[in-house]
Scaffold this motif. Structure first.
Motif, PDB file in Angstrom:
ATOM      1  N   UNK A   7      43.456 -80.688 -23.205  1.00 40.78           N
ATOM      2  CA  UNK A   7      44.146 -79.401 -23.287  1.00 40.78           C
ATOM      3  C   UNK A   7      43.902 -78.701 -24.618  1.00 40.78           C
ATOM      4  N   UNK A   8      43.669 -79.469 -25.677  1.00 40.34           N
ATOM      5  CA  UNK A   8      43.477 -78.854 -26.991  1.00 40.34           C
ATOM      6  C   UNK A   8      42.007 -78.630 -27.343  1.00 40.34           C
ATOM      7  N   UNK A   9      41.116 -78.847 -26.399  1.00 39.51           N
ATOM      8  CA  UNK A   9      39.689 -78.672 -26.657  1.00 39.51           C
ATOM      9  C   UNK A   9      39.351 -77.186 -26.770  1.00 39.51           C
ATOM     10  N   UNK A  10      38.437 -76.853 -27.656  1.00 37.71           N
ATOM     11  CA  UNK A  10      38.013 -75.451 -27.752  1.00 37.71           C
ATOM     12  C   UNK A  10      37.356 -74.996 -26.444  1.00 37.71           C
ATOM     13  N   UNK A  11      37.649 -73.806 -26.046  1.00 38.88           N
ATOM     14  CA  UNK A  11      37.080 -73.233 -24.833  1.00 38.88           C
ATOM     15  C   UNK A  11      35.552 -73.260 -24.893  1.00 38.88           C
ATOM     16  N   UNK A  12      35.005 -72.951 -26.059  1.00 38.73           N
ATOM     17  CA  UNK A  12      33.558 -72.934 -26.232  1.00 38.73           C
ATOM     18  C   UNK A  12      32.945 -74.293 -25.899  1.00 38.73           C
ATOM     19  N   UNK A  13      33.580 -75.365 -26.322  1.00 36.96           N
ATOM     20  CA  UNK A  13      33.066 -76.703 -26.053  1.00 36.96           C
ATOM     21  C   UNK A  13      33.076 -76.995 -24.557  1.00 36.96           C
ATOM     22  N   UNK A  14      34.127 -76.615 -23.883  1.00 36.56           N
ATOM     23  CA  UNK A  14      34.237 -76.848 -22.443  1.00 36.56           C
ATOM     24  C   UNK A  14      33.140 -76.098 -21.691  1.00 36.56           C
ATOM     25  N   UNK A  15      32.904 -74.849 -22.068  1.00 37.57           N
ATOM     26  CA  UNK A  15      31.847 -74.066 -21.432  1.00 37.57           C
ATOM     27  C   UNK A  15      30.479 -74.662 -21.751  1.00 37.57           C
ATOM     28  N   UNK A  16      30.287 -75.077 -22.993  1.00 38.68           N
ATOM     29  CA  UNK A  16      29.027 -75.685 -23.402  1.00 38.68           C
ATOM     30  C   UNK A  16      28.703 -76.913 -22.549  1.00 38.68           C
TER      31      UNK A  16
END
Length: 88
Positions: free
Chosen positions: A36-45
């Protein structure tokens, strides 16, 4: 050397992507990017890396997770934290 440095983590992930080390990218950051606390950018990457690897099913999990509205809208503060820590 700085495991809690979020900026360094993102730079590392981006470097792996740019270098074409997609397998290492998803192995190192895949589970982290669904938190839940992961950066959105990392998830998309990670989602895009799975797409590039040809695994559209796995990619969908990450891209759908990234598309969730207000992933970090609020999070409760633990009640056992001392006030001086919260004040800082």
């Amino acid at each position: 050397m700085q495991p809690d440095n979020a900026r360094a983590e993102l730079l590392w992930a981006r470097t792996l992507r740019e270098a074409g080390n997609l397998r290492e990218l998803v192995e190192r950051f895949g589970s982290r990017s669904l938190r839940a606390d992961a950066p959105l950018y990392l998830t998309v990457l990670i989602g895009r890396a799975y797409e590039a690897l040809g695994d559209r099913g796995e990619a969908a999990i990450y891209l759908d997770h990234a598309a969730q509205p207000s992933r970090l809208a609020s999070s409760p503060i633990r009640q056992d934290l001392p006030l001086d820590l919260l004040q800082a």
